[in-house]
Scaffold this active site. Structure first.
Site, PDB file in Angstrom:
ATOM      1  N   ARG A  24       0.828  -1.208   0.000  1.00  0.00           N
ATOM      2  CA  ARG A  24       0.000   0.000   0.000  1.00  0.00           C
ATOM      3  C   ARG A  24       0.861   1.257   0.000  1.00  0.00           C
ATOM      4  O   ARG A  24       0.966   1.952  -1.001  1.00  0.00           O
ATOM      5  CB  ARG A  24      -0.939  -0.011   1.222  1.00  0.00           C
ATOM      6  CG  ARG A  24      -2.083   1.018   1.133  1.00  0.00           C
ATOM      7  CD  ARG A  24      -1.715   2.416   1.548  1.00  0.00           C
ATOM      8  NE  ARG A  24      -1.260   2.529   2.924  1.00  0.00           N
ATOM      9  CZ  ARG A  24      -0.780   3.651   3.447  1.00  0.00           C
ATOM     10  NH1 ARG A  24      -0.671   4.748   2.701  1.00  0.00           N
ATOM     11  NH2 ARG A  24      -0.368   3.689   4.698  1.00  0.00           N
ATOM     12  N   ASP A  25       1.534   1.535   1.078  1.00  0.00           N
ATOM     13  CA  ASP A  25       2.301   2.766   1.203  1.00  0.00           C
ATOM     14  C   ASP A  25       3.491   2.775   0.253  1.00  0.00           C
ATOM     15  O   ASP A  25       3.896   3.834  -0.227  1.00  0.00           O
ATOM     16  CB  ASP A  25       2.777   2.938   2.646  1.00  0.00           C
ATOM     17  CG  ASP A  25       3.356   4.314   2.914  1.00  0.00           C
ATOM     18  OD1 ASP A  25       2.867   5.279   2.318  1.00  0.00           O
ATOM     19  OD2 ASP A  25       4.298   4.413   3.711  1.00  0.00           O
ATOM     20  N   HIS A 216       6.243   4.719  12.555  1.00  0.00           N
ATOM     21  CA  HIS A 216       6.394   4.641  11.100  1.00  0.00           C
ATOM     22  C   HIS A 216       7.524   5.597  10.715  1.00  0.00           C
ATOM     23  O   HIS A 216       7.320   6.808  10.618  1.00  0.00           O
ATOM     24  CB  HIS A 216       5.075   5.044  10.438  1.00  0.00           C
ATOM     25  CG  HIS A 216       5.070   4.916   8.951  1.00  0.00           C
ATOM     26  ND1 HIS A 216       4.227   4.051   8.283  1.00  0.00           N
ATOM     27  CD2 HIS A 216       5.777   5.551   7.980  1.00  0.00           C
ATOM     28  CE1 HIS A 216       4.421   4.159   6.984  1.00  0.00           C
ATOM     29  NE2 HIS A 216       5.362   5.072   6.780  1.00  0.00           N
ATOM     30  N   HIS A 218      10.743   6.987   8.289  1.00  0.00           N
ATOM     31  CA  HIS A 218      11.392   7.081   6.980  1.00  0.00           C
ATOM     32  C   HIS A 218      12.880   7.305   7.213  1.00  0.00           C
ATOM     33  O   HIS A 218      13.282   7.849   8.240  1.00  0.00           O
ATOM     34  CB  HIS A 218      10.788   8.212   6.157  1.00  0.00           C
ATOM     35  CG  HIS A 218       9.425   7.914   5.634  1.00  0.00           C
ATOM     36  ND1 HIS A 218       9.045   8.167   4.339  1.00  0.00           N
ATOM     37  CD2 HIS A 218       8.333   7.366   6.224  1.00  0.00           C
ATOM     38  CE1 HIS A 218       7.787   7.795   4.142  1.00  0.00           C
ATOM     39  NE2 HIS A 218       7.334   7.315   5.288  1.00  0.00           N
ATOM     40  N   CYS A 249       6.141   9.528   0.119  1.00  0.00           N
ATOM     41  CA  CYS A 249       4.866  10.218   0.247  1.00  0.00           C
ATOM     42  C   CYS A 249       4.685  11.115  -0.964  1.00  0.00           C
ATOM     43  O   CYS A 249       5.492  12.039  -1.166  1.00  0.00           O
ATOM     44  CB  CYS A 249       4.810  11.055   1.528  1.00  0.00           C
ATOM     45  SG  CYS A 249       3.258  11.970   1.671  1.00  0.00           S
ATOM     46  N   ASN A 258      10.429   4.382   2.818  1.00  0.00           N
ATOM     47  CA  ASN A 258      10.161   3.877   4.158  1.00  0.00           C
ATOM     48  C   ASN A 258      11.355   3.090   4.688  1.00  0.00           C
ATOM     49  O   ASN A 258      12.218   2.652   3.931  1.00  0.00           O
ATOM     50  CB  ASN A 258       8.951   2.940   4.107  1.00  0.00           C
ATOM     51  CG  ASN A 258       7.659   3.651   3.810  1.00  0.00           C
ATOM     52  OD1 ASN A 258       7.199   4.460   4.594  1.00  0.00           O
ATOM     53  ND2 ASN A 258       7.051   3.343   2.673  1.00  0.00           N
TER      54      ASN A 258
END
Length: 314
Positions: A24-25, A216, A218, A249, A258
């Site tokens: 997803r991300d 979460h 990065h 993003c 990520n």
């Protein structure tokens, strides 16, 4: 295959959960459209590697995120009993589609800062939270767990450093409306270990227990694993990561990939955690996806192990 020596550190949590966000991300930030069958094979390989929480997709408008326009097809192609398979929803319409697909966990996404909320959600922080109140309530009434993502918890590309109080306010609103967990995002990767500890302490002081928190990170400035370690010492037990380090993003140009799942697994293994993940299979899955994306993985572990084992990368 080389694996890290195991040297457990006293005082750490007993168990840790990896929350895989690659499908997803990771893929939502790609400029190219990844075919549905490739996404499903990627998910199958991640499952085979032992990951037990894999965020599948996002039910958002194809106008804004065309990369995930096939959300319903992706969910339909996955055995929802094979692991935890959350999906992201943007609003009630997305929730309706997600529930119709049979999902059992959803996530909503908001921001600690006004600038990012307006650029990403086209509304203020309070307007976004108000919109999600009904989404969260309906989800909980349907027996569906709700994760609340909070972006820009450590820094914002427009506003600079983010006050802890802003993050606490948004976190409290999400918990009050019924969110069952919170993922705190270092969206542009500027966080440092002391900042992580200060945020966790401030949230706990506001009555938000550490047990509902996930992190979460990065790796923009190479701080992701250092921040994970700091969070571990603070008792955080869930960490988001993306296989191969894919993602970023699309609404924050300074946000790089990520934290790579392989790099996280390597460190956790060295600390004595049994992650249930077969690192060699995970590396193979990431190399396979890197070849489809036509670029090498950003994961240090993938690069080291793929080089050692003579696996090819695009």
């Amino acid at each position: 295959m080389n694996l890290p020596s195991v040297v457990a550190q006293p005082g750490m949590p007993d168990a840790v959960r990896i929350y895989e966000v690659g499908p997803r991300d990771g893929l939502q930030a790609e400029k190219q459209l990844v075919p549905t069958d490739v996404k499903l094979e990627f998910i199958r390989r991640l499952l085979a590697a032992g990951l037990q929480t894999i965020e599948l997709t996002s039910f958002v408008s194809p106008k804004w995120v065309p990369q995930l326009a096939d959300a319903a097809d992706v969910v339909a192609g996955v055995d929802l009993d094979s692991a935890r398979h959350p999906v992201l929803v943007a609003n009630e319409r997305g929730l309706d589609r997600a529930l119709a697909s049979g999902v059992r966990e959803i996530a909503v996404f908001t921001s600690a800062t006004e600038s990012f909320a307006k650029n990403n959600l086209n509304r203020s922080v309070d307007e976004a939270l108000t919109m999600f109140e009904l989404v969260v309530r309906r989800s909980r009434d349907a027996g569906v767990a709700v994760r609340g993502y909070i972006s820009m918890c450590f820094g914002d590309p427009w506003e600079g450093p983010v006050a802890l109080a802003k993050v606490v306010r948004v976190a409290q609103r999400l918990i009050d409306m019924g969110a069952t967990s919170l993922s705190l995002g270092d969206t542009i990767g500027v966080g440092t270990p002391g900042h992580v500890l200060a945020l966790v302490e401030r949230l706990e002081a506001a009555g938000i227990p550490r047990g509902v928190l996930a992190m979460h990170f990065h790796d923009t400035y190479g701080q992701a694993l250092a921040n994970v370690h700091a969070a571990l010492t603070a008792g955080i037990t869930e960490f988001d990561a993306s296989a191969g380090g894919i993602g970023g993003c699309p609404y924050a140009q300074s946000a790089t990939g990520n934290l790579a799942t392989e790099d996280l697994v390597w460190m956790l293994t060295g600390l004595g955690y049994h992650t249930g993940v077969n690192l060699e299979q995970l590396v193979e899955a990431s190399v396979w996806m890197a070849n489809h994306l036509r670029r090498p993985s950003s994961s240090r572990v993938v690069r080291a192990m793929a080089s050692t084992d003579d696996r090819g990368q695009a």
